[in-house]
Scaffold this motif. Sequence first.
Motif, PDB file in Angstrom:
ATOM      1  N   LYS A 125       0.846  -1.177   0.000  1.00 26.76           N
ATOM      2  CA  LYS A 125       0.000   0.000   0.000  1.00 26.76           C
ATOM      3  C   LYS A 125       0.894   1.244   0.000  1.00 26.76           C
ATOM      4  CE  LYS A 125      -3.649   1.598   3.114  1.00 26.76           C
ATOM      5  NZ  LYS A 125      -4.332   1.250   4.339  1.00 26.76           N
ATOM      6  N   ILE A 126       0.470   2.289  -0.695  1.00 34.72           N
ATOM      7  CA  ILE A 126       1.157   3.573  -0.622  1.00 34.72           C
ATOM      8  C   ILE A 126       0.482   4.375   0.491  1.00 34.72           C
ATOM      9  CG2 ILE A 126       1.737   5.722  -1.826  1.00 34.72           C
ATOM     10  CD1 ILE A 126       3.223   3.267  -2.897  1.00 34.72           C
ATOM     11  N   ILE A 127       1.285   4.836   1.456  1.00 43.28           N
ATOM     12  CA  ILE A 127       0.786   5.625   2.579  1.00 43.28           C
ATOM     13  C   ILE A 127       1.565   6.935   2.629  1.00 43.28           C
ATOM     14  CG2 ILE A 127       0.092   3.573   3.887  1.00 43.28           C
ATOM     15  CD1 ILE A 127       2.629   4.033   5.628  1.00 43.28           C
ATOM     16  N   LYS A 128       1.256   7.780   3.577  1.00 45.58           N
ATOM     17  CA  LYS A 128       1.981   9.023   3.797  1.00 45.58           C
ATOM     18  C   LYS A 128       2.720   8.955   5.127  1.00 45.58           C
ATOM     19  CE  LYS A 128       0.515  11.592   0.280  1.00 45.58           C
ATOM     20  NZ  LYS A 128       1.384  12.225  -0.683  1.00 45.58           N
ATOM     21  N   VAL A 129       3.961   9.408   5.115  1.00 49.23           N
ATOM     22  CA  VAL A 129       4.746   9.593   6.328  1.00 49.23           C
ATOM     23  C   VAL A 129       5.218  11.039   6.295  1.00 49.23           C
ATOM     24  CG1 VAL A 129       6.872   8.984   7.545  1.00 49.23           C
ATOM     25  CG2 VAL A 129       5.495   7.182   6.502  1.00 49.23           C
ATOM     26  N   SER A 130       4.702  11.852   7.198  1.00 49.65           N
ATOM     27  CA  SER A 130       5.044  13.275   7.255  1.00 49.65           C
ATOM     28  C   SER A 130       4.905  13.947   5.892  1.00 49.65           C
ATOM     29  CB  SER A 130       6.464  13.456   7.797  1.00 49.65           C
ATOM     30  OG  SER A 130       6.589  12.873   9.063  1.00 49.65           O
ATOM     31  N   GLY A 131       3.840  13.623   5.178  1.00 47.92           N
ATOM     32  CA  GLY A 131       3.560  14.226   3.888  1.00 47.92           C
ATOM     33  C   GLY A 131       4.283  13.593   2.711  1.00 47.92           C
ATOM     34  N   GLN A 132       5.203  12.684   2.971  1.00 46.17           N
ATOM     35  CA  GLN A 132       5.950  11.998   1.921  1.00 46.17           C
ATOM     36  C   GLN A 132       5.261  10.676   1.591  1.00 46.17           C
ATOM     37  OE1 GLN A 132       8.392  14.776   1.324  1.00 46.17           O
ATOM     38  NE2 GLN A 132       9.225  12.914   0.488  1.00 46.17           N
ATOM     39  N   GLY A 146      11.642 -19.868  13.073  1.00 46.31           N
ATOM     40  CA  GLY A 146      10.384 -20.329  12.493  1.00 46.31           C
ATOM     41  C   GLY A 146       9.770 -19.255  11.614  1.00 46.31           C
ATOM     42  N   LYS A 147       8.483 -19.385  11.370  1.00 49.93           N
ATOM     43  CA  LYS A 147       7.788 -18.473  10.466  1.00 49.93           C
ATOM     44  C   LYS A 147       7.548 -17.122  11.157  1.00 49.93           C
ATOM     45  CE  LYS A 147       4.216 -18.461   7.014  1.00 49.93           C
ATOM     46  NZ  LYS A 147       3.278 -19.268   6.279  1.00 49.93           N
ATOM     47  N   VAL A 148       7.851 -16.035  10.434  1.00 49.76           N
ATOM     48  CA  VAL A 148       7.679 -14.691  10.969  1.00 49.76           C
ATOM     49  C   VAL A 148       6.896 -13.825   9.982  1.00 49.76           C
ATOM     50  CG1 VAL A 148       9.717 -14.699  12.459  1.00 49.76           C
ATOM     51  CG2 VAL A 148       9.929 -13.950  10.094  1.00 49.76           C
ATOM     52  N   ARG A 149       6.369 -12.719  10.510  1.00 55.78           N
ATOM     53  CA  ARG A 149       5.642 -11.747   9.687  1.00 55.78           C
ATOM     54  C   ARG A 149       6.346 -10.408   9.806  1.00 55.78           C
ATOM     55  NH1 ARG A 149      -0.600 -10.562   8.895  1.00 55.78           N
ATOM     56  NH2 ARG A 149      -0.403  -8.499   7.992  1.00 55.78           N
ATOM     57  N   TRP A 150       6.568  -9.787   8.667  1.00 55.14           N
ATOM     58  CA  TRP A 150       7.162  -8.461   8.605  1.00 55.14           C
ATOM     59  C   TRP A 150       6.095  -7.453   8.220  1.00 55.14           C
ATOM     60  CZ3 TRP A 150       9.931 -12.678   7.042  1.00 55.14           C
ATOM     61  CH2 TRP A 150      11.256 -12.789   7.450  1.00 55.14           C
ATOM     62  N   THR A 151       6.142  -6.295   8.846  1.00 57.95           N
ATOM     63  CA  THR A 151       5.429  -5.119   8.376  1.00 57.95           C
ATOM     64  C   THR A 151       6.526  -4.079   8.196  1.00 57.95           C
ATOM     65  OG1 THR A 151       3.489  -5.733   9.672  1.00 57.95           O
ATOM     66  CG2 THR A 151       3.572  -3.485   8.820  1.00 57.95           C
ATOM     67  N   GLN A 152       6.639  -3.572   6.987  1.00 60.27           N
ATOM     68  CA  GLN A 152       7.764  -2.701   6.650  1.00 60.27           C
ATOM     69  C   GLN A 152       7.243  -1.428   5.994  1.00 60.27           C
ATOM     70  OE1 GLN A 152      10.314  -3.951   3.294  1.00 60.27           O
ATOM     71  NE2 GLN A 152      12.006  -3.721   4.724  1.00 60.27           N
ATOM     72  N   VAL A 153       7.804  -0.304   6.419  1.00 55.86           N
ATOM     73  CA  VAL A 153       7.509   0.992   5.814  1.00 55.86           C
ATOM     74  C   VAL A 153       8.833   1.578   5.352  1.00 55.86           C
ATOM     75  CG1 VAL A 153       6.687   3.346   6.235  1.00 55.86           C
ATOM     76  CG2 VAL A 153       5.523   1.416   7.309  1.00 55.86           C
ATOM     77  N   PHE A 154       8.864   2.061   4.112  1.00 54.48           N
ATOM     78  CA  PHE A 154      10.057   2.784   3.679  1.00 54.48           C
ATOM     79  C   PHE A 154       9.663   3.992   2.859  1.00 54.48           C
ATOM     80  CE2 PHE A 154       9.478  -0.797   0.811  1.00 54.48           C
ATOM     81  CZ  PHE A 154       9.643  -0.271  -0.460  1.00 54.48           C
ATOM     82  N   THR A 155      10.452   5.052   3.039  1.00 50.50           N
ATOM     83  CA  THR A 155      10.212   6.310   2.342  1.00 50.50           C
ATOM     84  C   THR A 155      11.546   6.961   2.026  1.00 50.50           C
ATOM     85  OG1 THR A 155       8.912   8.351   2.348  1.00 50.50           O
ATOM     86  CG2 THR A 155       9.977   7.739   4.425  1.00 50.50           C
TER      87      THR A 155
END
Length: 192
Positions: A125-132, A146-155
Amino acid sequence: MTRFAPSLPLLALALLALPILPSAHAQTAPATTTAPATAPTGERIINAITVTSTQGYKITVPGGWTPLKNAPNVDVAFVGALRPTVTVTVSDTPPELKVTLADMRDLYASQMPKDVPKLKMLGEKIIKVSGQNAVLWSYTGDGDGGKVRWTQVFTLKNNRLYTVNFVAPVNTPQNLLDSGRAILDSFALTAK
Protein backbone atom coordinates in the motif's frame (compact mmCIF):
# COMPACT_ATOMS: atom_id res chain seq x y z
CA MET A 1 8.28 -5.70 -13.25
CA THR A 2 11.43 -3.63 -12.90
CA ARG A 3 11.02 0.00 -13.91
CA PHE A 4 14.67 0.67 -14.74
CA ALA A 5 17.33 -1.04 -16.79
CA PRO A 6 20.39 -2.30 -14.93
CA SER A 7 23.32 0.11 -15.11
CA LEU A 8 26.57 0.58 -13.25
CA PRO A 9 25.27 3.48 -11.09
CA LEU A 10 22.14 1.55 -10.14
CA LEU A 11 24.20 -1.53 -9.40
CA ALA A 12 26.20 0.61 -6.99
CA LEU A 13 22.95 1.77 -5.43
CA ALA A 14 21.83 -1.83 -5.07
CA LEU A 15 25.03 -2.67 -3.23
CA LEU A 16 24.54 0.31 -0.91
CA ALA A 17 20.97 -0.74 -0.17
CA LEU A 18 21.65 -4.41 0.59
CA PRO A 19 22.38 -4.00 4.33
CA ILE A 20 18.99 -2.38 4.86
CA LEU A 21 16.97 -5.17 3.32
CA PRO A 22 15.21 -7.36 5.86
CA SER A 23 17.32 -10.27 6.95
CA ALA A 24 15.39 -13.32 8.00
CA HIS A 25 18.09 -14.17 10.51
CA ALA A 26 19.19 -10.81 11.92
CA GLN A 27 15.67 -9.53 12.54
CA THR A 28 14.53 -12.48 14.65
CA ALA A 29 17.37 -12.94 17.13
CA PRO A 30 16.12 -13.52 20.68
CA ALA A 31 16.21 -10.62 23.11
CA THR A 32 19.04 -10.57 25.61
CA THR A 33 17.19 -8.36 28.11
CA THR A 34 13.57 -7.74 28.94
CA ALA A 35 11.78 -4.84 30.58
CA PRO A 36 10.47 -5.49 34.09
CA ALA A 37 6.71 -6.08 34.29
CA THR A 38 6.46 -3.89 37.39
CA ALA A 39 8.82 -1.35 38.88
CA PRO A 40 10.19 -1.90 42.37
CA THR A 41 8.84 0.45 45.04
CA GLY A 42 10.09 3.99 44.51
CA GLU A 43 11.00 3.56 40.82
CA ARG A 44 9.12 5.04 37.89
CA ILE A 45 7.50 2.92 35.18
CA ILE A 46 8.32 4.17 31.69
CA ASN A 47 5.14 4.23 29.63
CA ALA A 48 6.63 5.37 26.33
CA ILE A 49 9.92 6.48 24.82
CA THR A 50 10.16 8.88 21.89
CA VAL A 51 13.41 8.59 19.99
CA THR A 52 14.37 11.69 18.01
CA SER A 53 17.29 10.76 15.78
CA THR A 54 19.90 13.07 14.30
CA GLN A 55 19.23 11.07 11.11
CA GLY A 56 16.00 13.03 10.58
CA TYR A 57 13.14 11.05 12.16
CA LYS A 58 11.35 10.32 15.39
CA ILE A 59 9.50 7.24 16.58
CA THR A 60 7.58 6.46 19.77
CA VAL A 61 7.88 3.11 21.50
CA PRO A 62 5.43 2.12 24.29
CA GLY A 63 6.46 0.77 27.66
CA GLY A 64 7.40 -2.90 27.68
CA TRP A 65 9.73 -2.59 24.67
CA THR A 66 13.46 -2.76 25.39
CA PRO A 67 16.09 -0.86 23.38
CA LEU A 68 18.68 -3.15 21.81
CA LYS A 69 22.20 -1.78 21.99
CA ASN A 70 24.76 -2.51 19.29
CA ALA A 71 22.22 -3.95 16.82
CA PRO A 72 24.05 -4.27 13.48
CA ASN A 73 23.12 -2.16 10.44
CA VAL A 74 20.30 -0.20 12.14
CA ASP A 75 19.93 3.27 13.65
CA VAL A 76 17.69 2.05 16.51
CA ALA A 77 16.19 -1.28 17.51
CA PHE A 78 13.64 -2.36 20.13
CA VAL A 79 12.43 -5.77 21.23
CA GLY A 80 9.14 -6.66 22.89
CA ALA A 81 8.05 -9.72 24.82
CA LEU A 82 8.06 -12.95 22.76
CA ARG A 83 10.69 -11.53 20.37
CA PRO A 84 8.88 -9.07 18.13
CA THR A 85 11.37 -6.41 17.02
CA VAL A 86 11.21 -2.93 15.54
CA THR A 87 14.22 -1.50 13.72
CA VAL A 88 14.87 1.75 11.89
CA THR A 89 17.52 1.95 9.19
CA VAL A 90 18.68 5.14 7.48
CA SER A 91 20.76 5.14 4.32
CA ASP A 92 21.88 7.99 2.09
CA THR A 93 21.63 7.53 -1.67
CA PRO A 94 23.97 9.32 -4.09
CA PRO A 95 22.17 12.50 -5.29
CA GLU A 96 23.49 12.08 -8.83
CA LEU A 97 21.46 8.88 -9.22
CA LYS A 98 18.17 10.74 -8.71
CA VAL A 99 16.67 7.67 -7.04
CA THR A 100 12.90 7.60 -6.61
CA LEU A 101 10.71 5.73 -4.15
CA ALA A 102 9.57 3.55 -7.08
CA ASP A 103 13.21 2.64 -7.79
CA MET A 104 13.72 1.59 -4.17
CA ARG A 105 10.48 -0.36 -4.16
CA ASP A 106 11.58 -2.28 -7.26
CA LEU A 107 15.06 -2.88 -5.85
CA TYR A 108 13.63 -4.21 -2.58
CA ALA A 109 11.06 -6.35 -4.41
CA SER A 110 13.73 -7.95 -6.60
CA GLN A 111 16.00 -8.70 -3.62
CA MET A 112 13.39 -9.99 -1.14
CA PRO A 113 12.97 -13.52 -2.58
CA LYS A 114 16.74 -14.01 -2.14
CA ASP A 115 16.77 -12.71 1.45
CA VAL A 116 13.50 -14.11 2.86
CA PRO A 117 13.05 -17.89 2.58
CA LYS A 118 9.47 -18.94 1.70
CA LEU A 119 8.46 -15.32 1.08
CA LYS A 120 4.71 -14.72 0.81
CA MET A 121 3.65 -11.14 0.08
CA LEU A 122 0.46 -10.28 1.98
CA GLY A 123 -0.06 -6.73 0.82
CA GLU A 124 1.37 -3.48 -0.48
CA LYS A 125 0.00 0.00 0.00
CA ILE A 126 1.16 3.57 -0.62
CA ILE A 127 0.79 5.62 2.58
CA LYS A 128 1.98 9.02 3.80
CA VAL A 129 4.75 9.59 6.33
CA SER A 130 5.04 13.27 7.26
CA GLY A 131 3.56 14.23 3.89
CA GLN A 132 5.95 12.00 1.92
CA ASN A 133 4.78 8.97 -0.03
CA ALA A 134 5.89 5.72 1.59
CA VAL A 135 5.50 2.04 0.77
CA LEU A 136 3.87 -0.23 3.37
CA TRP A 137 4.44 -3.95 2.92
CA SER A 138 3.22 -6.95 4.89
CA TYR A 139 4.75 -10.36 4.21
CA THR A 140 5.67 -13.65 5.84
CA GLY A 141 8.62 -15.98 5.51
CA ASP A 142 10.96 -18.24 7.41
CA GLY A 143 13.12 -16.63 10.09
CA ASP A 144 15.73 -17.89 12.49
CA GLY A 145 13.18 -19.41 14.89
CA GLY A 146 10.38 -20.33 12.49
CA LYS A 147 7.79 -18.47 10.47
CA VAL A 148 7.68 -14.69 10.97
CA ARG A 149 5.64 -11.75 9.69
CA TRP A 150 7.16 -8.46 8.60
CA THR A 151 5.43 -5.12 8.38
CA GLN A 152 7.76 -2.70 6.65
CA VAL A 153 7.51 0.99 5.81
CA PHE A 154 10.06 2.78 3.68
CA THR A 155 10.21 6.31 2.34
CA LEU A 156 12.72 8.55 0.62
CA LYS A 157 13.36 12.22 1.41
CA ASN A 158 16.27 14.38 0.24
CA ASN A 159 18.23 11.34 -1.00
CA ARG A 160 17.84 9.63 2.38
CA LEU A 161 16.05 6.28 2.58
CA TYR A 162 14.22 5.49 5.84
CA THR A 163 13.17 1.89 6.48
CA VAL A 164 11.15 0.79 9.51
CA ASN A 165 10.65 -2.94 10.10
CA PHE A 166 8.34 -4.65 12.56
CA VAL A 167 9.06 -8.38 12.75
CA ALA A 168 7.07 -10.85 14.85
CA PRO A 169 6.68 -14.61 15.02
CA VAL A 170 3.38 -15.60 13.37
CA ASN A 171 1.92 -16.75 16.71
CA THR A 172 2.48 -13.35 18.40
CA PRO A 173 -0.54 -12.27 20.50
CA GLN A 174 -2.73 -9.54 19.01
CA ASN A 175 -1.87 -6.98 21.71
CA LEU A 176 1.83 -7.18 20.77
CA LEU A 177 0.98 -6.95 17.05
CA ASP A 178 -1.12 -3.85 17.78
CA SER A 179 1.73 -2.37 19.83
CA GLY A 180 4.21 -2.97 17.01
CA ARG A 181 1.89 -1.42 14.45
CA ALA A 182 1.44 1.62 16.72
CA ILE A 183 5.21 2.05 16.73
CA LEU A 184 5.26 1.99 12.92
CA ASP A 185 2.38 4.47 12.81
CA SER A 186 4.32 6.84 15.12
CA PHE A 187 7.26 7.06 12.72
CA ALA A 188 7.67 10.64 11.45
CA LEU A 189 10.31 12.52 9.49
CA THR A 190 11.90 15.53 11.17
CA ALA A 191 14.48 16.45 8.50
CA LYS A 192 13.75 19.56 6.47
